[in-house]
Design a protein around this motif. Structure first.
Motif, short mmCIF file in Angstrom:
data_model
loop_
_atom_site.label_atom_id
_atom_site.label_comp_id
_atom_site.label_asym_id
_atom_site.label_seq_id
_atom_site.Cartn_x
_atom_site.Cartn_y
_atom_site.Cartn_z
N GLU A 35 1.14 -1.06 -0.18
CA GLU A 35 0.36 -0.16 0.09
C GLU A 35 0.72 1.30 0.20
N GLU A 36 1.81 1.09 0.39
CA GLU A 36 2.87 2.48 1.16
C GLU A 36 3.51 2.54 -0.18
N LEU A 37 3.95 1.61 -1.07
CA LEU A 37 4.43 1.54 -2.50
C LEU A 37 3.29 1.79 -3.69
N LYS A 38 2.19 1.67 -3.07
CA LYS A 38 1.40 2.36 -4.25
C LYS A 38 1.20 3.56 -4.00
N GLN A 39 1.01 4.04 -3.18
CA GLN A 39 1.10 5.39 -2.68
C GLN A 39 1.78 6.32 -3.55
N MET A 40 3.40 5.45 -2.59
CA MET A 40 4.76 6.42 -3.82
C MET A 40 4.97 6.19 -5.06
N GLN A 41 4.20 5.37 -5.63
CA GLN A 41 4.17 5.57 -7.22
C GLN A 41 3.70 6.57 -7.58
N GLY A 42 1.61 6.81 -7.02
CA GLY A 42 1.68 7.89 -7.13
C GLY A 42 1.66 9.31 -7.32
N TRP A 43 2.75 9.67 -6.40
CA TRP A 43 3.24 10.52 -5.94
C TRP A 43 4.27 10.58 -7.10
N LEU A 44 4.74 10.02 -7.06
CA LEU A 44 6.02 9.86 -8.07
C LEU A 44 5.82 10.13 -9.19
N GLY A 45 4.21 9.69 -9.90
CA GLY A 45 3.45 10.15 -10.98
C GLY A 45 4.37 8.94 -12.18
N LEU A 46 4.60 7.91 -11.30
CA LEU A 46 5.31 6.62 -12.34
C LEU A 46 3.28 6.00 -12.94
N GLU A 47 4.00 5.34 -13.55
CA GLU A 47 2.70 4.30 -13.99
C GLU A 47 2.44 2.89 -13.28
N ARG A 48 3.64 2.36 -13.07
CA ARG A 48 2.91 0.79 -11.97
C ARG A 48 4.84 0.48 -11.72
N ILE A 49 4.60 -0.79 -10.61
CA ILE A 49 5.06 -1.17 -9.68
C ILE A 49 5.55 -2.28 -10.67
N GLU A 50 7.17 -2.75 -10.35
CA GLU A 50 7.63 -3.98 -10.08
C GLU A 50 8.52 -4.50 -9.73
N VAL A 51 8.29 -5.38 -9.69
CA VAL A 51 8.75 -6.70 -8.23
C VAL A 51 9.27 -7.75 -8.72
N THR A 52 11.11 -7.32 -8.13
CA THR A 52 11.96 -9.05 -8.37
C THR A 52 11.53 -9.05 -6.80
N PRO A 53 11.31 -10.74 -7.28
CA PRO A 53 11.20 -11.67 -5.82
C PRO A 53 12.70 -12.11 -5.37
N ALA A 54 13.77 -10.88 -4.78
CA ALA A 54 14.42 -11.30 -3.91
C ALA A 54 14.02 -10.81 -2.73
N GLY A 55 14.80 -11.40 -1.69
CA GLY A 55 15.04 -11.36 -0.24
C GLY A 55 13.60 -11.65 -0.07
N ASP A 56 13.92 -12.11 1.71
CA ASP A 56 12.75 -12.95 2.21
C ASP A 56 11.20 -12.68 1.56
#
Length: 399
Positions: free
Chosen positions: A367-388
């Motif tokens: 949810e925090e990442l979605k809010q940041m995405q909107g704040w920065l004016g970016l179109e989408r989030i892409e997650v690399t499944p690294a880290g636990d």
């Protein structure tokens, strides 16, 4: 006997002092909200790295939520400005009212102290060039260091590096200041043409009085802190601290206390809030005041944090630009993040949990990442499944 304070309470006090109990604006944040955050933090550390967004913009976002970046930009221009730039913890934006409290540092810098040793040595050897650059600022300002034409000598073109040295020396000495920035480049001018007249008319306190007042600001910003924490906030020397802390204890502004698990005495500001609960959710910049003093971060949150920008990629433990994730009154994770503006993507390179992170961590982080995405004016989030935490975060992002 000194009062003993639990570590959990110390965390809540520290976060409350930094503004994490203040309600976020219901509408678009404005200058009042900027002033409120600065009244808590006392400064915003400036950094040039823009992997996500430059670090001085992040503390406002962490406390206010999405806000227009122009809010800080506009506060740092023209004679109606409310912030100015100078050396505090590091290079920082500070409320203009703090200007007289740092004149002692400028005066010492002009004498070759309170600045980088190499720059001080250079300044003693190049007084003529310093005067020339100052005269050009006085005549042509505001100008950038890149606006000075190079001088060809035996060693080739030296105008940029030599000019930049002179600008930095003059900035440390308070002879010039930042009029505005374009991109990240400073444009310099004389303080009397940049700062509000009311600020220039304020009396300049004696150094010991300024040190005492800077300690007061530091103590309010910390809520609870060791002597070392208080000194570090404005990078005061032990000599400048001598006697000042004891004076604030004697007047009752600071209350000596013991904090569970800390091996050094602590001081509680008399006006510090004692929150029963912190309901924060925020990604923190590496240079947010909550975490920029790494030993304090470990004492408060049991969170060991290092910036790995300058670590070779193969030796990094967590990633290039890692943001701590604050949830409630704990740092529950960290995330290697990049804003890929050309592609319009907020990229999560890796995500990690901390011991004891609650089950809702992954959902709250997304949810925090979605809010940041909107704040920065970016179109989408892409997650690399690294880290636990990366695989679970990637699953949510893909759903």
């Amino acid at each position: 006997m000194k009062e003993k304070i639990s570590l959990a309470m110390a965390r809540r006090i520290a976060l409350g002092a930094q503004g994490f109990t203040d309600p976020r604006p219901s509408g678009t944040p404005d200058r009042r909200h900027l002033a409120r955050v600065l009244s808590r933090t006392g400064l915003l550390q400036i950094d040039s790295v823009s992997a996500v967004v430059r670090a001085h913009y992040m503390p406002l976002y962490s406390r206010l939520g999405p806000y227009p970046l122009s809010l800080l930009d506009s506060a740092a221009v023209n004679r109606k400005r409310t912030v100015f730039e100078y050396w505090a913890h590091e290079a920082s934006f500070l409320p203009v009212e703090t200007y007289p409290l740092l004149r002692w540092r400028m005066q010492r810098a002009e004498q070759g102290d309170e600045m980088y040793l190499g720059l001080a040595k250079w300044g003693r050897e190049r007084t003529g060039l310093i005067k020339d650059i100052y005269d050009q600022v006085a005549e042509r300002g505001p100008i950038a260091a890149s606006g000075i034409e190079g001088h060809k000598g035996n060693g080739g073109w030296w105008g940029w590096s030599e000019a930049k040295h002179a600008f930095e020396w003059l900035f440390w000495a308070g002879r010039i200041t930042t009029a505005y920035r374009r991109g990240f480049e400073r444009y310099y001018d004389l303080p009397e043409r940049v700062l509000p007249q009311a600020v220039l008319d304020l009396p300049v306190p004696a150094a010991e009085d300024a040190h005492r007042e800077l300690l007061r600001i530091s103590a309010r910003a910390h809520g609870i802190a060791t002597a070392g924490d208080l000194r570090d906030y404005f990078r005061l020397s032990p000599a400048d601290m001598k006697g000042r802390l004891e004076e604030l204890v004697e007047t009752g502004e600071l209350l000596p206390v013991r904090v569970e698990g800390w091996d050094k005495p602590a001081y509680l500001h008399r006006d510090a809030r004692l929150p029963r609960k912190i309901e924060a959710r925020a990604l923190l910049a590496p240079f947010d005041p909550v975490v920029f003093e790494r030993s304090r971060t470990e004492r408060l949150f049991d969170f060991r944090y290092r910036i790995e920008i300058y670590t070779p990629a193969e030796k990094r433990q967590y990633g290039y630009y890692v943001l701590p994730f604050l949830l409630g009154d704990r740092i529950v994770g960290r995330i290697d993040l990049k804003a890929d503006r050309p592609a319009g993507v907020l990229r999560v390179h890796a995500a990690y949990t901390e011991p004891g992170a609650p089950p809702e961590t992954v959902a709250q982080l997304f949810e925090e990442l979605k809010q940041m995405q909107g704040w920065l004016g970016l179109e989408r989030i892409e997650v690399t499944p690294a880290g636990d935490l990366g695989p679970a975060l990637a699953d949510i992002a893909a759903s």
